[in-house]
Design an enzyme around this catalytic site. Structure first.
Site, mmCIF file in Angstrom:
data_model
loop_
_atom_site.group_PDB
_atom_site.id
_atom_site.type_symbol
_atom_site.label_atom_id
_atom_site.label_comp_id
_atom_site.label_asym_id
_atom_site.label_seq_id
_atom_site.Cartn_x
_atom_site.Cartn_y
_atom_site.Cartn_z
ATOM 1 N N ASN A 1 0.879 -1.181 0.000
ATOM 2 C CA ASN A 1 0.000 0.000 0.000
ATOM 3 C C ASN A 1 0.910 1.223 0.000
ATOM 4 O OD1 ASN A 1 -1.785 2.047 0.498
ATOM 5 N ND2 ASN A 1 -2.287 1.400 2.587
ATOM 6 N N TRP A 2 1.030 1.834 -1.159
ATOM 7 C CA TRP A 2 1.996 2.937 -1.298
ATOM 8 C C TRP A 2 1.473 4.259 -0.735
ATOM 9 C CZ3 TRP A 2 4.248 2.346 -6.977
ATOM 10 C CH2 TRP A 2 4.927 1.123 -7.057
ATOM 11 N N LYS A 3 0.207 4.285 -0.371
ATOM 12 C CA LYS A 3 -0.403 5.513 0.180
ATOM 13 C C LYS A 3 -0.117 6.703 -0.750
ATOM 14 C CE LYS A 3 -0.178 3.361 4.642
ATOM 15 N NZ LYS A 3 -0.188 3.472 6.097
ATOM 16 N N HIS B 1 -9.635 1.314 4.633
ATOM 17 C CA HIS B 1 -8.372 1.498 5.356
ATOM 18 C C HIS B 1 -8.603 2.486 6.506
ATOM 19 C CE1 HIS B 1 -4.286 2.716 6.283
ATOM 20 N NE2 HIS B 1 -3.905 1.581 5.725
ATOM 21 N N GLU C 1 -6.992 4.901 7.521
ATOM 22 C CA GLU C 1 -6.759 6.318 7.182
ATOM 23 C C GLU C 1 -7.953 6.904 6.441
ATOM 24 O OE1 GLU C 1 -2.924 5.673 5.368
ATOM 25 O OE2 GLU C 1 -2.118 5.179 7.351
ATOM 26 N N GLU D 1 -5.607 -4.597 10.564
ATOM 27 C CA GLU D 1 -4.578 -3.580 10.768
ATOM 28 C C GLU D 1 -4.888 -2.804 12.047
ATOM 29 O OE1 GLU D 1 -2.499 -2.510 6.816
ATOM 30 O OE2 GLU D 1 -4.206 -1.201 7.062
ATOM 31 N N GLY E 1 2.394 2.468 10.782
ATOM 32 C CA GLY E 1 3.373 3.542 10.625
ATOM 33 C C GLY E 1 4.055 3.959 11.916
ATOM 34 N N SER F 1 3.253 -1.950 10.404
ATOM 35 C CA SER F 1 4.700 -2.043 10.632
ATOM 36 C C SER F 1 5.271 -3.430 10.317
ATOM 37 C CB SER F 1 5.053 -1.618 12.059
ATOM 38 O OG SER F 1 4.663 -0.273 12.283
ATOM 39 N N GLY G 1 2.816 -1.044 4.316
ATOM 40 C CA GLY G 1 2.895 0.374 3.977
ATOM 41 C C GLY G 1 4.333 0.790 3.736
ATOM 42 N N GLY G 2 4.960 1.358 4.758
ATOM 43 C CA GLY G 2 6.301 1.939 4.620
ATOM 44 C C GLY G 2 7.321 1.022 3.962
HETATM 45 P P1 PGA Z 1 2.753 0.446 7.666
HETATM 46 O O1 PGA Z 1 1.310 0.663 7.002
HETATM 47 O O2 PGA Z 1 3.286 -0.858 7.134
HETATM 48 O O3 PGA Z 1 3.561 1.625 7.228
HETATM 49 O O4 PGA Z 1 2.555 0.388 9.145
HETATM 50 C C1 PGA Z 1 0.421 -0.402 6.788
HETATM 51 C C2 PGA Z 1 -0.874 0.086 6.183
HETATM 52 O O5 PGA Z 1 -1.362 1.163 6.583
HETATM 53 O O6 PGA Z 1 -1.447 -0.570 5.291
#
Ligand code: PGA
Length: 248
Positions: free
Chosen positions: A9-11, A94, A96, A164, A170, A209, A230-231
């Protein structure tokens, strides 16, 4: 046996140059026998990503879609448009989106309905906040999010759920493998009660994470079938290591 699925997930990250560099490496070095793999760039990078992934084992998806099919909805992108582009996956609900765009369970359900109808493979995200976990409500919250999204859908074959915990996204804090496994087993138990789902065959991903050095331990848990990353998905070496920790 459920095949491991790893989704990046590149956001809201990336540029034409970084997408080319990242996918060049990922597509070129995907380990054989590894997990099923997908990347979800921003809408504006989908066409480029689809071109770079063409003919490879890396699928492309979007991070969201509209609950409407078409019409005067400025700024929205429909599930049908994503299918037309060549996208296979879509991330829905998600945290967010729930947090910054006030997405309710009802809206997530409507988006899921639109995605299913268009033929996209949905990844529905659920997870509790730190306060909810500290007050012991995590199962109540996750069960409500699941029922809210899944009840009444016409077909849930191929559905993927991503657990999640919001406090792990993050932050560098990962749920311990035991904490994650406990929630994944609970999610699978909830799925048994949803009409039209084969709970045993449904993949439940962990997100929050996930890194190269904790993926294998998470994937070793009985009910963890992959990761939403994500990251670490923005660094080819890290993403490839996570993909390599899964099985095809
Ligand atoms: P993260 O994000 O790996 O940076 O914690 C995961 C996500 O929000 O899908």
């Amino acid at each position: 046996m459920r095949q491991t699925l790893v989704v990046g997930n590149w956001k809201m990250h990336g540029s034409r140059a970084s997408v080319a560099a990242l996918l060049g490496e990922v597509v070129g070095s995907l380990p054989a026998g590894a997990a099923e793999t997908a990347v979800c760039p921003s809408y504006v990078h989908l066409a480029q990503a689809l071109e770079l992934c063409e003919g490879s084992a890396v699928a492309v998806g979007a991070q969201d879609c509209s609950h409407m099919q078409s019409g005067a909805y400025t700024g929205e992108v429909s599930a049908q448009m994503l299918v037309d582009m060549g996208c296979r996956w879509v991330i829905l609900g998600h945290s967010e989106r729930r947090q910054y765009h006030s997405e309710s369970d009802n809206l997530v359900a409507a988006k899921l309905g639109a995605a299913i109808e268009a033929g996209l493979r949905p990844i529905v995200c659920v997870g509790e906040t730190r306060e909810q976990r500290e007050s012991g409500e995590e199962e109540i919250v996750v069960a409500r999010q699941l029922r809210g999204a899944l009840d009444g859908q016409i077909s849930l074959a191929g559905l993927v759920v991503a657990y999640e915990p919001v406090w792990a996204i993050g932050t560098g804090l990962t749920a311990s493998p035991e904490q994650a496994q406990a929630m994944h087993a609970f999610i699978r138990k909830c799925l048994v009660d949803v009409n039209g789902i084969d709970a045993d065959a449904t993949r439940v991903l962990y997100g929050g994470s996930v890194k190269a050095d904790n993926a294998a331990e998470l994937f070793a848990q009985q009910d963890i079938d992959g990761a939403l990353v994500g990251g670490a998905a923005l660094k080819a070496g890290d993403f490839l290591a996570i993909v390599g920790a899964g099985h095809g």
